[in-house]
Scaffold this motif. Sequence first.
Motif, PDB file in Angstrom:
ATOM      1  N   GLU A 123       0.837  -1.208   0.000  1.00 57.51           N
ATOM      2  CA  GLU A 123       0.000   0.000   0.000  1.00 57.51           C
ATOM      3  C   GLU A 123       0.873   1.261   0.000  1.00 57.51           C
ATOM      4  O   GLU A 123       0.636   2.189  -0.762  1.00 57.51           O
ATOM      5  CB  GLU A 123      -0.937  -0.006   1.212  1.00 57.51           C
ATOM      6  CG  GLU A 123      -1.757   1.257   1.368  1.00 57.51           C
ATOM      7  CD  GLU A 123      -2.741   1.494   0.233  1.00 57.51           C
ATOM      8  OE1 GLU A 123      -3.199   2.648   0.116  1.00 57.51           O
ATOM      9  OE2 GLU A 123      -3.067   0.550  -0.521  1.00 57.51           O
ATOM     10  N   ILE A 124       1.890   1.291   0.853  1.00 58.96           N
ATOM     11  CA  ILE A 124       2.775   2.460   0.918  1.00 58.96           C
ATOM     12  C   ILE A 124       3.478   2.677  -0.414  1.00 58.96           C
ATOM     13  O   ILE A 124       3.592   3.808  -0.891  1.00 58.96           O
ATOM     14  CB  ILE A 124       3.782   2.311   2.078  1.00 58.96           C
ATOM     15  CG1 ILE A 124       3.042   2.411   3.421  1.00 58.96           C
ATOM     16  CG2 ILE A 124       4.894   3.358   1.989  1.00 58.96           C
ATOM     17  CD1 ILE A 124       3.863   2.008   4.620  1.00 58.96           C
ATOM     18  N   LEU A 125       3.926   1.607  -1.047  1.00 59.47           N
ATOM     19  CA  LEU A 125       4.614   1.730  -2.336  1.00 59.47           C
ATOM     20  C   LEU A 125       3.686   2.223  -3.444  1.00 59.47           C
ATOM     21  O   LEU A 125       4.158   2.743  -4.458  1.00 59.47           O
ATOM     22  CB  LEU A 125       5.259   0.402  -2.724  1.00 59.47           C
ATOM     23  CG  LEU A 125       6.448   0.002  -1.856  1.00 59.47           C
ATOM     24  CD1 LEU A 125       6.894  -1.421  -2.180  1.00 59.47           C
ATOM     25  CD2 LEU A 125       7.609   0.982  -2.017  1.00 59.47           C
ATOM     26  N   SER A 126       2.378   2.114  -3.248  1.00 59.70           N
ATOM     27  CA  SER A 126       1.435   2.604  -4.253  1.00 59.70           C
ATOM     28  C   SER A 126       1.194   4.109  -4.141  1.00 59.70           C
ATOM     29  O   SER A 126       0.603   4.712  -5.040  1.00 59.70           O
ATOM     30  CB  SER A 126       0.095   1.860  -4.127  1.00 59.70           C
ATOM     31  OG  SER A 126      -0.654   2.324  -3.014  1.00 59.70           O
ATOM     32  N   TRP A 127       1.637   4.718  -3.036  1.00 60.12           N
ATOM     33  CA  TRP A 127       1.452   6.151  -2.844  1.00 60.12           C
ATOM     34  C   TRP A 127       2.343   6.940  -3.799  1.00 60.12           C
ATOM     35  O   TRP A 127       3.402   6.459  -4.202  1.00 60.12           O
ATOM     36  CB  TRP A 127       1.790   6.545  -1.415  1.00 60.12           C
ATOM     37  CG  TRP A 127       0.883   5.979  -0.364  1.00 60.12           C
ATOM     38  CD1 TRP A 127      -0.278   5.287  -0.548  1.00 60.12           C
ATOM     39  CD2 TRP A 127       1.076   6.059   1.046  1.00 60.12           C
ATOM     40  NE1 TRP A 127      -0.827   4.933   0.662  1.00 60.12           N
ATOM     41  CE2 TRP A 127      -0.019   5.393   1.657  1.00 60.12           C
ATOM     42  CE3 TRP A 127       2.051   6.622   1.854  1.00 60.12           C
ATOM     43  CZ2 TRP A 127      -0.152   5.290   3.036  1.00 60.12           C
ATOM     44  CZ3 TRP A 127       1.913   6.528   3.230  1.00 60.12           C
ATOM     45  CH2 TRP A 127       0.824   5.860   3.809  1.00 60.12           C
ATOM     46  N   PRO A 128       1.961   8.178  -4.124  1.00 61.67           N
ATOM     47  CA  PRO A 128       2.810   9.006  -4.990  1.00 61.67           C
ATOM     48  C   PRO A 128       4.147   9.319  -4.299  1.00 61.67           C
ATOM     49  O   PRO A 128       4.222   9.362  -3.072  1.00 61.67           O
ATOM     50  CB  PRO A 128       2.007  10.295  -5.188  1.00 61.67           C
ATOM     51  CG  PRO A 128       0.826  10.215  -4.300  1.00 61.67           C
ATOM     52  CD  PRO A 128       0.746   8.862  -3.707  1.00 61.67           C
ATOM     53  N   ASP A 129       5.171   9.499  -5.112  1.00 63.42           N
ATOM     54  CA  ASP A 129       6.495   9.820  -4.563  1.00 63.42           C
ATOM     55  C   ASP A 129       6.501  11.198  -3.910  1.00 63.42           C
ATOM     56  O   ASP A 129       5.816  12.115  -4.377  1.00 63.42           O
ATOM     57  CB  ASP A 129       7.554   9.796  -5.668  1.00 63.42           C
ATOM     58  CG  ASP A 129       7.830   8.382  -6.154  1.00 63.42           C
ATOM     59  OD1 ASP A 129       7.606   7.425  -5.385  1.00 63.42           O
ATOM     60  OD2 ASP A 129       8.272   8.247  -7.311  1.00 63.42           O
ATOM     61  N   MET A 130       7.284  11.300  -2.844  1.00 62.30           N
ATOM     62  CA  MET A 130       7.483  12.597  -2.203  1.00 62.30           C
ATOM     63  C   MET A 130       8.502  13.389  -3.018  1.00 62.30           C
ATOM     64  O   MET A 130       9.493  12.828  -3.492  1.00 62.30           O
ATOM     65  CB  MET A 130       8.024  12.411  -0.779  1.00 62.30           C
ATOM     66  CG  MET A 130       7.027  11.790   0.179  1.00 62.30           C
ATOM     67  SD  MET A 130       5.596  12.841   0.477  1.00 62.30           S
ATOM     68  CE  MET A 130       6.348  14.184   1.349  1.00 62.30           C
ATOM     69  N   LEU A 131       8.245  14.635  -3.180  1.00 65.07           N
ATOM     70  CA  LEU A 131       9.194  15.508  -3.864  1.00 65.07           C
ATOM     71  C   LEU A 131      10.214  16.009  -2.865  1.00 65.07           C
ATOM     72  O   LEU A 131       9.894  16.181  -1.682  1.00 65.07           O
ATOM     73  CB  LEU A 131       8.457  16.681  -4.504  1.00 65.07           C
ATOM     74  CG  LEU A 131       7.409  16.309  -5.556  1.00 65.07           C
ATOM     75  CD1 LEU A 131       6.646  17.551  -5.987  1.00 65.07           C
ATOM     76  CD2 LEU A 131       8.064  15.638  -6.739  1.00 65.07           C
ATOM     77  N   PRO A 132      11.445  16.271  -3.307  1.00 64.18           N
ATOM     78  CA  PRO A 132      12.442  16.810  -2.370  1.00 64.18           C
ATOM     79  C   PRO A 132      11.921  18.077  -1.700  1.00 64.18           C
ATOM     80  O   PRO A 132      11.307  18.931  -2.344  1.00 64.18           O
ATOM     81  CB  PRO A 132      13.638  17.124  -3.280  1.00 64.18           C
ATOM     82  CG  PRO A 132      13.446  16.230  -4.475  1.00 64.18           C
ATOM     83  CD  PRO A 132      11.962  16.094  -4.638  1.00 64.18           C
ATOM     84  N   GLY A 133      12.100  18.155  -0.399  1.00 60.19           N
ATOM     85  CA  GLY A 133      11.664  19.314   0.348  1.00 60.19           C
ATOM     86  C   GLY A 133      10.205  19.267   0.778  1.00 60.19           C
ATOM     87  O   GLY A 133       9.699  20.182   1.394  1.00 60.19           O
ATOM     88  N   SER A 134       9.512  18.179   0.427  1.00 59.60           N
ATOM     89  CA  SER A 134       8.087  18.052   0.787  1.00 59.60           C
ATOM     90  C   SER A 134       7.912  17.634   2.221  1.00 59.60           C
ATOM     91  O   SER A 134       8.677  16.933   2.768  1.00 59.60           O
ATOM     92  CB  SER A 134       7.401  17.019  -0.111  1.00 59.60           C
ATOM     93  OG  SER A 134       7.438  17.423  -1.452  1.00 59.60           O
TER      94      SER A 134
END
Length: 84
Positions: free
Chosen positions: A73-84
């Motif tokens: 489930e966690i791997l299906s989440w959108p990637d975090m952008l640097p600085g997010s």
Amino acid sequence: MRLLQVQEALKEKNITYQYTEEDGCGSLDFLFRGLSFHVWEYFDQIWGAETNVFNVGHSQDLEGDYEEVIAKEILSWPDMLPGS
């Protein structure tokens, strides 16, 4: 060290988390997009985990291959952008 699959998924997604262990059970707390999530492992004659990764406002118990299910489930989440 417990919940290794879930920790690897969080690292892959660049999500900072806090790990603690008590009575042989792992616990992860983390923020994603400003929301607070948890994975709290338990043993009550069978291993399981309480988590809110599927719905931040509702915790549910998972047993069996709970680490694999939560990590997926966690791997299906959108990637975090640097600085997010």
